[in-house]
Design a protein around this motif. Structure first.
Motif, PDB file in Angstrom:
ATOM      1  N   TYR A  50       0.817  -1.210   0.000  1.00 39.79           N
ATOM      2  CA  TYR A  50       0.000   0.000   0.000  1.00 39.79           C
ATOM      3  C   TYR A  50       0.854   1.265   0.000  1.00 39.79           C
ATOM      4  CZ  TYR A  50      -3.997  -2.984   0.756  1.00 39.79           C
ATOM      5  OH  TYR A  50      -4.962  -3.937   0.618  1.00 39.79           O
ATOM      6  N   LEU A  51       1.984   1.222   0.676  1.00 41.53           N
ATOM      7  CA  LEU A  51       2.900   2.367   0.674  1.00 41.53           C
ATOM      8  C   LEU A  51       3.464   2.606  -0.726  1.00 41.53           C
ATOM      9  CD1 LEU A  51       4.376   4.461   2.472  1.00 41.53           C
ATOM     10  CD2 LEU A  51       6.198   2.793   2.686  1.00 41.53           C
ATOM     11  N   LEU A  52       3.827   1.529  -1.414  1.00 47.01           N
ATOM     12  CA  LEU A  52       4.339   1.672  -2.780  1.00 47.01           C
ATOM     13  C   LEU A  52       3.253   2.129  -3.746  1.00 47.01           C
ATOM     14  CD1 LEU A  52       6.712  -1.410  -2.973  1.00 47.01           C
ATOM     15  CD2 LEU A  52       7.371   0.986  -3.052  1.00 47.01           C
ATOM     16  N   PHE A  53       2.018   1.657  -3.556  1.00 43.05           N
ATOM     17  CA  PHE A  53       0.911   2.145  -4.392  1.00 43.05           C
ATOM     18  C   PHE A  53       0.673   3.633  -4.167  1.00 43.05           C
ATOM     19  CE2 PHE A  53      -0.866  -2.262  -4.970  1.00 43.05           C
ATOM     20  CZ  PHE A  53      -0.814  -2.234  -6.355  1.00 43.05           C
ATOM     21  N   ALA A  54       0.746   4.074  -2.910  1.00 39.97           N
ATOM     22  CA  ALA A  54       0.562   5.494  -2.612  1.00 39.97           C
ATOM     23  C   ALA A  54       1.682   6.329  -3.239  1.00 39.97           C
ATOM     24  CB  ALA A  54       0.515   5.720  -1.104  1.00 39.97           C
ATOM     25  N   ALA A  55       2.907   5.833  -3.179  1.00 36.43           N
ATOM     26  CA  ALA A  55       4.026   6.538  -3.806  1.00 36.43           C
ATOM     27  C   ALA A  55       3.858   6.585  -5.323  1.00 36.43           C
ATOM     28  CB  ALA A  55       5.353   5.866  -3.440  1.00 36.43           C
TER      29      ALA A  55
END
Length: 106
Positions: A50-55
């Motif tokens: 989810y952190l990589l998707f947000a980035a």
């Protein structure tokens, strides 16, 4: 139509027709409610995903904003970085640990 013909047609349609009842599925099919180990399935993605998707979303939005303002260098770099690097990384992050956890222990 004669009654004999009606019963023959009914017998034909009842044996293997579309209305013959629910079909059984092989074990391990997509529609099983539990995982192969008998445990209920967990979340597909972890916090890193989810952190990589947000980035990736932030990089893509910033790239389009810069593109609308006329940037010809930073905008394409951000868009390529978001679409080609961050989204696949978000999909693949933790994949080996998820596969390792889902295999039954010997």
């Amino acid at each position: 139509m004669s009654s004999q013909r009606k019963t023959r047609l009914a017998a034909r349609s009842g044996s293997g027709g579309a209305s013959s009842g629910p079909k059984s599925r092989p074990p391990g099919s997509r529609h099983d409610d539990a995982s192969p180990a008998g445990k209920p399935p967990g979340f597909a993605f972890g916090p890193i995903n989810y952190l990589l998707f947000a980035a990736a979303a932030a990089a893509i939005v910033a790239g389009y904003v810069l593109l609308s303002r006329g940037s010809v260098t930073a905008a394409p770099l951000l868009l390529v970085f978001g679409y080609i690097i961050l989204i696949p990384a978000a999909l693949l992050a933790g994949l080996s640990s998820r596969q390792h956890r889902s295999t039954p222990e010997d």
